[in-house]
Design a protein around this motif. Structure first.
Motif, short mmCIF file in Angstrom:
data_model
loop_
_atom_site.label_atom_id
_atom_site.label_comp_id
_atom_site.label_asym_id
_atom_site.label_seq_id
_atom_site.Cartn_x
_atom_site.Cartn_y
_atom_site.Cartn_z
N ALA A 49 0.82 -1.22 0.00
CA ALA A 49 0.00 0.00 0.00
C ALA A 49 0.85 1.26 0.00
CB ALA A 49 -0.93 -0.01 1.21
N LEU A 50 2.00 1.22 0.66
CA LEU A 50 2.82 2.42 0.80
C LEU A 50 3.91 2.53 -0.26
CD1 LEU A 50 3.30 2.63 4.69
CD2 LEU A 50 1.61 3.79 3.25
N ARG A 51 4.00 1.57 -1.14
CA ARG A 51 5.09 1.60 -2.12
C ARG A 51 4.97 2.81 -3.05
NH1 ARG A 51 1.26 -1.80 -4.44
NH2 ARG A 51 1.06 -1.73 -6.73
N TYR A 52 6.11 3.31 -3.47
CA TYR A 52 6.14 4.42 -4.42
C TYR A 52 7.24 4.18 -5.45
CZ TYR A 52 7.00 8.99 -6.47
OH TYR A 52 7.18 9.99 -7.38
N ASP A 53 6.88 4.38 -6.73
CA ASP A 53 7.81 4.18 -7.83
C ASP A 53 8.52 2.84 -7.71
OD1 ASP A 53 9.07 4.71 -10.20
OD2 ASP A 53 10.59 6.03 -9.34
N TYR A 54 7.77 1.84 -7.31
CA TYR A 54 8.34 0.51 -7.11
C TYR A 54 7.72 -0.44 -8.14
CZ TYR A 54 10.46 -3.32 -4.47
OH TYR A 54 11.23 -4.39 -4.09
N GLY A 55 8.52 -0.80 -9.12
CA GLY A 55 8.02 -1.64 -10.21
C GLY A 55 8.18 -0.93 -11.54
N ASN A 56 8.39 -1.70 -12.59
CA ASN A 56 8.67 -1.14 -13.91
C ASN A 56 7.54 -0.27 -14.46
OD1 ASN A 56 10.74 -2.97 -13.46
ND2 ASN A 56 10.86 -3.60 -15.59
N ASP A 57 6.30 -0.58 -14.08
CA ASP A 57 5.16 0.12 -14.67
C ASP A 57 4.55 1.19 -13.77
OD1 ASP A 57 5.43 -1.57 -16.87
OD2 ASP A 57 4.05 -3.06 -16.04
N TYR A 58 5.10 1.36 -12.57
CA TYR A 58 4.47 2.25 -11.59
C TYR A 58 4.32 3.67 -12.13
CZ TYR A 58 3.45 4.50 -7.11
OH TYR A 58 2.85 5.21 -6.09
N GLN A 59 5.40 4.24 -12.65
CA GLN A 59 5.35 5.62 -13.11
C GLN A 59 4.39 5.79 -14.29
OE1 GLN A 59 6.32 8.50 -12.10
NE2 GLN A 59 7.47 7.84 -10.31
N ALA A 60 4.34 4.79 -15.16
CA ALA A 60 3.43 4.86 -16.30
C ALA A 60 1.98 4.92 -15.82
CB ALA A 60 3.64 3.66 -17.22
N TYR A 61 1.65 4.11 -14.82
CA TYR A 61 0.30 4.14 -14.26
C TYR A 61 0.01 5.48 -13.59
CZ TYR A 61 -0.80 -0.80 -15.04
OH TYR A 61 -1.10 -2.01 -15.61
N LEU A 62 0.99 5.99 -12.86
CA LEU A 62 0.79 7.27 -12.18
C LEU A 62 0.59 8.41 -13.17
CD1 LEU A 62 0.78 9.12 -9.72
CD2 LEU A 62 3.29 9.08 -9.74
N LYS A 63 1.41 8.46 -14.21
CA LYS A 63 1.31 9.53 -15.21
C LYS A 63 -0.02 9.46 -15.95
CE LYS A 63 6.30 10.02 -15.91
NZ LYS A 63 7.44 9.80 -16.85
N ASP A 64 -0.45 8.25 -16.29
CA ASP A 64 -1.72 8.12 -16.99
C ASP A 64 -2.88 8.52 -16.08
OD1 ASP A 64 -2.69 6.80 -19.71
OD2 ASP A 64 -4.15 6.27 -18.16
N PHE A 65 -2.76 8.19 -14.81
CA PHE A 65 -3.79 8.58 -13.83
C PHE A 65 -3.89 10.10 -13.74
CE2 PHE A 65 -5.04 9.80 -9.56
CZ PHE A 65 -6.13 8.99 -9.30
N MET A 66 -2.73 10.77 -13.74
CA MET A 66 -2.71 12.21 -13.56
C MET A 66 -3.24 12.97 -14.78
SD MET A 66 -1.85 12.73 -10.52
CE MET A 66 -1.64 14.52 -10.59
N ARG A 67 -3.18 12.37 -15.95
CA ARG A 67 -3.67 13.09 -17.12
C ARG A 67 -5.16 12.84 -17.38
NH1 ARG A 67 -4.11 10.53 -22.05
NH2 ARG A 67 -3.52 8.33 -22.12
N LEU A 68 -5.79 12.06 -16.52
CA LEU A 68 -7.22 11.83 -16.66
C LEU A 68 -7.97 13.11 -16.34
CD1 LEU A 68 -9.17 8.76 -15.32
CD2 LEU A 68 -10.03 11.06 -14.90
N SER A 69 -8.91 13.46 -17.19
CA SER A 69 -9.72 14.65 -16.99
C SER A 69 -11.02 14.27 -16.30
CB SER A 69 -10.02 15.33 -18.33
OG SER A 69 -10.93 16.39 -18.16
N PHE A 70 -11.19 14.76 -15.10
CA PHE A 70 -12.39 14.44 -14.32
C PHE A 70 -13.65 14.93 -15.01
CE2 PHE A 70 -15.47 15.50 -10.94
CZ PHE A 70 -15.64 14.24 -10.40
#
Length: 361
Positions: free
Chosen positions: A39-60
């Protein structure tokens, strides 16, 4: 690596003492610790940043437009949409919720099928085999789909088509590859045992796949590129590792043991044994055709419970501990090799928490 290894030793230690009736709660604590880690992991794993960046560009305010432009399935997009109003903190919250779901599913799965004396071995395989907990922490979408499939195993045993297909349908909305699980329902429809003749046929098929796998590479790769274009990229990536030489012989031995002990299982336990057989049959092909590695990932977690069940059925103590020792040794070698692999070491070498993230503040 040291952080993960230390955590793994602690949770396996707790699971070992959970064998005692008054100490069964320790299995919950072991998965509680795994939940905190995931639950507390950050930037841990090859795809983590890709998921985070895609999440952030989502338009509510424009979910429909985003759904059409993203390469993610609608179920995952909708899940991101639910947490997006919280900003980056929403991604961390979503990661924690999914970690909780994952840990509850695996705790329940182990508790249901594994004899208490072998809780420790099931937890050991889950945390030290890097292609379970660690890789699943990176492959976030498919991790959810795999957990939904493990939940669907209950409906498979009960021959509950509605429950099973609902779980697989939800999984496919998260990761389209889950559609390959639809025909698996047929395994639960018939009460058949793997007799000696069937076992011999399956073993022969396994060996044939190992030596003839190259024959299937081009036609299957073309099929995936045509009908599942988004997964064709995995053909250029590194897939699962079965090893060569002695390693291959050992995995073949495990396959034979699973085939042999399936005949002594109750109908409920026999279901997971059959799923493990599917996993072993797919594994050699997935090494040659990397895209199929994503399919194999659905079936491999059942070995976490099947192998301890095999050892629980082995009467010869010397053989049991010899095979178990070999399994532990090979798993630890794989764990160590994972952190020294050019593919994984950079993103898994150092564990970070969300408290080190600038997005949190």
């Amino acid at each position: 690596m040291i952080t993960v290894a230390t955590l793994n030793i602690v949770v396996v230690f707790l699971a070992f003492f959970a064998r005692f009736k008054n100490w069964e709660f320790l299995l919950k604590i072991s998965f509680g610790l795994l939940f905190v880690f995931l639950a507390l992991r950050y930037d841990y794993g090859n795809d983590y940043q890709a998921y985070l960046k895609d999440f952030m560009r989502l338009s509510f305010s424009d979910f429909t437009s985003y759904s059409k432009t993203t390469h993610f399935e609608p179920g995952w997009t909708f899940l991101c949409y639910l947490f997006r109003p919280l900003g980056a903190k929403g991604f961390f919250a979503m990661t924690a919720v999914l970690a909780l779901f994952n840990c509850v599913v695996y705790y329940r799965f182990i508790k249901r099928y594994v004899p208490s004396a072998y809780y420790w071995l099931a937890v050991f395989l889950y945390v030290f085999n890097p292609y379970f907990m660690l890789v699943h922490a990176s492959a976030m979408r498919q991790s959810v789909a795999i957990s939904l499939f493990l939940l669907a195993v209950d409906f498979l045993y009960k021959k509950n088509a509605i429950g099973y297909f609902i779980c697989i349908g939800l999984a496919a909305l998260i990761h389209l590859s889950a559609l390959i699980l639809l025909p698996v329902f047929l395994l639960g429809m018939f009460n058949w045992k793997i007799n000696k003749a069937t076992a011999a046929g399956l073993l022969a098929s396994y060996i044939a796949i190992i030596f003839m796998g190259e024959v299937f590479r081009e036609p299957v790769a073309n099929f995936i590129a045509t009908y599942f274009e988004r997964y064709a990229v995995y053909n250029a990536q590194i897939g699962a590792e079965i090893g060569t030489g002695m390693g291959l012989l050992f995995y073949t031995l495990l396959f034979i043991l699973i085939l042999w002990y399936e005949q002594y299982q109750t109908r409920e336990n026999a279901i997971v044994f059959k799923l493990a057989v599917v996993s072993y049959l797919l594994l050699p092909v997935s090494i040659i055709i990397m895209a199929l590695g994503r399919c194999t990932m659905y079936f491999q977690p059942v070995t976490i419970v099947v192998l301890p069940m095999v050892f629980a059925n082995m009467k010869n103590v010397i053989v049991r501990y010899a095979v178990m020792f070999a399994l532990i040794a090979i798993t630890l070698l794989s764990f160590n090799g994972f952190f020294h692999s050019k593919v994984w070491e950079k993103k898994f070498g150092t564990y970070q928490t969300i408290f080190s993230s600038q997005e949190l503040y």
